[in-house]
Design an enzyme around this catalytic site. Structure first.
Site, PDB file in Angstrom:
ATOM      1  N   TYR A  65       0.841  -1.211   0.000  1.00  0.00           N
ATOM      2  CA  TYR A  65       0.000   0.000   0.000  1.00  0.00           C
ATOM      3  C   TYR A  65       0.872   1.255   0.000  1.00  0.00           C
ATOM      4  CZ  TYR A  65      -4.427  -2.375   0.152  1.00  0.00           C
ATOM      5  OH  TYR A  65      -5.517  -3.129  -0.222  1.00  0.00           O
ATOM      6  N   ASN A 100     -12.279   2.255  -7.647  1.00  0.00           N
ATOM      7  CA  ASN A 100     -10.926   2.742  -7.410  1.00  0.00           C
ATOM      8  C   ASN A 100     -10.795   3.344  -6.019  1.00  0.00           C
ATOM      9  OD1 ASN A 100     -10.613   2.001 -10.054  1.00  0.00           O
ATOM     10  ND2 ASN A 100     -10.758   4.101 -10.846  1.00  0.00           N
ATOM     11  N   VAL A 101      -9.617   3.194  -5.446  1.00  0.00           N
ATOM     12  CA  VAL A 101      -9.345   3.741  -4.101  1.00  0.00           C
ATOM     13  C   VAL A 101      -8.338   4.894  -4.182  1.00  0.00           C
ATOM     14  CG1 VAL A 101      -9.847   1.517  -2.994  1.00  0.00           C
ATOM     15  CG2 VAL A 101      -7.496   2.034  -3.683  1.00  0.00           C
ATOM     16  N   ASP A 102      -8.021   5.319  -5.437  1.00  0.00           N
ATOM     17  CA  ASP A 102      -6.923   6.272  -5.639  1.00  0.00           C
ATOM     18  C   ASP A 102      -7.296   7.725  -5.351  1.00  0.00           C
ATOM     19  OD1 ASP A 102      -7.355   5.704  -9.208  1.00  0.00           O
ATOM     20  OD2 ASP A 102      -8.354   7.169  -7.935  1.00  0.00           O
ATOM     21  N   HIS A 117     -15.013   0.507  -2.881  1.00  0.00           N
ATOM     22  CA  HIS A 117     -13.948  -0.342  -2.327  1.00  0.00           C
ATOM     23  C   HIS A 117     -13.100   0.410  -1.317  1.00  0.00           C
ATOM     24  CE1 HIS A 117     -14.206  -3.281  -5.953  1.00  0.00           C
ATOM     25  NE2 HIS A 117     -15.191  -3.434  -5.085  1.00  0.00           N
ATOM     26  N   CYS A 128      -9.643  -0.201  17.973  1.00  0.00           N
ATOM     27  CA  CYS A 128     -10.734   0.704  18.395  1.00  0.00           C
ATOM     28  C   CYS A 128     -11.639   1.086  17.232  1.00  0.00           C
ATOM     29  CB  CYS A 128     -10.153   1.948  19.062  1.00  0.00           C
ATOM     30  SG  CYS A 128      -9.266   3.040  17.926  1.00  0.00           S
ATOM     31  N   CYS A 146      -2.336   2.987  15.649  1.00  0.00           N
ATOM     32  CA  CYS A 146      -3.415   3.939  15.895  1.00  0.00           C
ATOM     33  C   CYS A 146      -2.935   5.036  16.860  1.00  0.00           C
ATOM     34  CB  CYS A 146      -4.603   3.195  16.483  1.00  0.00           C
ATOM     35  SG  CYS A 146      -5.962   4.247  16.983  1.00  0.00           S
ATOM     36  N   GLY A 186     -13.639   1.500 -17.867  1.00  0.00           N
ATOM     37  CA  GLY A 186     -12.352   1.008 -17.359  1.00  0.00           C
ATOM     38  C   GLY A 186     -12.429  -0.069 -16.313  1.00  0.00           C
ATOM     39  N   ASN A 212     -13.821   1.045 -22.954  1.00  0.00           N
ATOM     40  CA  ASN A 212     -12.739   0.155 -22.531  1.00  0.00           C
ATOM     41  C   ASN A 212     -12.022  -0.307 -23.801  1.00  0.00           C
ATOM     42  OD1 ASN A 212     -11.157  -2.027 -21.631  1.00  0.00           O
ATOM     43  ND2 ASN A 212     -12.615  -2.532 -20.013  1.00  0.00           N
TER      44      ASN A 212
END
Ligand code: APR
Length: 240
Positions: A65, A100-102, A117, A128, A146, A186, A212
Site C-alpha cells: 500500500y 478505485n481507491v486512488d 472499495h 478501536c 493507531c 475502465g 474500454n
C-alpha cells in the site's frame, strides 16, 4: 456511428450513473490490477488485498500500500476524470460509483461519489475501529499504529472476501433503480458486486455505454461498447 449514438444518449439523459474501474486511472499512470504492472514483487492484488494476507504479514501488505499510495500521490486526474467531474455539474441527477481507491475522482471535483472499495488514504484501527484520513507518506512506522489506542492500523479498503461497507450497496441500488444511462468505464468486470450493480441498472431500463480498449464481462450486455481508451473517447462523446 457508435460515437454519435453515445453522444445522443448522453444529450437526452437526465439521471446518469458512471461506474469506473482502474482503467479510468490508467492514463494518470496508475497501473490497472489485471493488466501490465498489475504485479508487485510477483504478488497479485488478490494475494495481498485480503484479511488473511494482512494478519499473516501486515508489514508486507503495508509495503504494497505504501508503494501504491506513493503512485496515487504523484498521479493527477486525467482528462477522463475531468469530464466525469463536468458531467456531475451538468446532470440534475448524477453519481459516480468507483471501484478505485486512488482518490482521483474526488481530486477532479466529483462530490456525488461512492468509493465502494474504500480509499487508500483512509485508515481503520483494528482495535478501536477509528476510521480517519491517513496520508502519511512514507510511513514513519510499518505497520502504522493507531494514534488513539496504539492498535494496528489497516487500510480502510474492502478486501477480497470482505463485506462491503454497511449501506454502501443500498445507496448505489437506490440511485441505479431510476437512472436513464449508465456509463461503464475502465473495468474488466471481474468483481461480482460492481458487475451486479451494472446489470441491475440495465435491468431497470438504463441505456448503457461501455468505454474500454478491451472487452469485459459486461461488453455483451451494453447498448454501446466503445473500444478505446477513456481519455480518447470521453472528449468525443461529451461536448457540453
Ligand atoms: N481507458 C479505459 N479502460 C482502460 C484503459 C483506459 N485508458 N486502460 C485499461 N483499461 C481497462 C482494461 O482493459 C481493463 O478492462 O481497464 C480495465 C481494468 O481492469 P482491472 O485491472 O481488472 O481493474 P478493475 O476492473 O477496476 O478491478 C476491479 O478488482 O483488484 C480488485 O478491488 C480491486 O477495484 C479492483 C477490482
Amino acid at each position: 456511428m457508435k460515437i454519435e449514438k453515445a453522444k445522443e444518449i448522453l444529450k437526452n439523459s437526465k439521471n446518469v450513473a458512471v461506474l469506473t474501474g482502474a482503467g479510468i486511472s490508467a492514463e494518470s499512470g496508475i497501473p490497472t490490477f489485471r493488466g501490465e504492472g498489475g504485479y508487485w514483487r510477483n504478488y497479485r492484488s488478490e494475494d495481498l488485498a485480503t484479511p488473511e494476507a494482512f494478519s499473516r504479514d501486515p508489514q508486507l501488505v503495508w509495503s504494497w500500500y505504501e508503494m501504491r499510495r506513493g503512485v496515487c500521490l504523484n498521479a493527477q486526474p486525467n482528462p477522463g476524470h475531468k469530464i466525469i467531474a463536468e458531467m456531475e455539474n451538468y446532470y440534475p441527477e448524477f453519481l459516480v460509483i468507483t471501484q478505485n481507491v486512488d482518490g482521483l475522482h474526488a481530486r477532479a471535483g466529483n462530490k456525488k461519489l461512492l468509493q465502494i472499495h474504500g480509499d487508500i488514504f483512509t485508515s481503520r484501527c483494528t482495535d478501536c475501529m477509528t476510521i480517519e484520513h491517513f496520508d502519511e507518506h512514507p510511513l514513519s512506522t510499518n505497520p502504522p499504529l493507531c494514534p488513539s489506542c496504539g492498535g494496528l492500523l489497516r487500510p480502510h479498503i474492502v478486501w477480497f472476501g470482505e463485506a462491503y461497507f454497511p449501506g454502501m450497496i443500498d445507496k448505489c441500488l437506490n440511485f441505479l433503480k431510476s437512472v436513464d444511462t449508465i456509463c461503464i468505464i475502465g473495468t474488466s468486470g471481474q468483481v461480482s458486486v460492481p458487475v451486479q450493480l451494472a446489470e441491475y441498472a440495465i435491468s431497470q431500463g438504463a441505456k448503457s455505454i461501455e468505454i474500454n480498449p478491451s472487452t469485459s464481462t459486461l461488453t455483451e450486455l451494453v447498448d454501446i461498447a466503445l473500444q478505446a481508451p477513456a481519455g480518447e473517447i470521453l472528449p468525443k462523446i461529451w461536448d457540453k
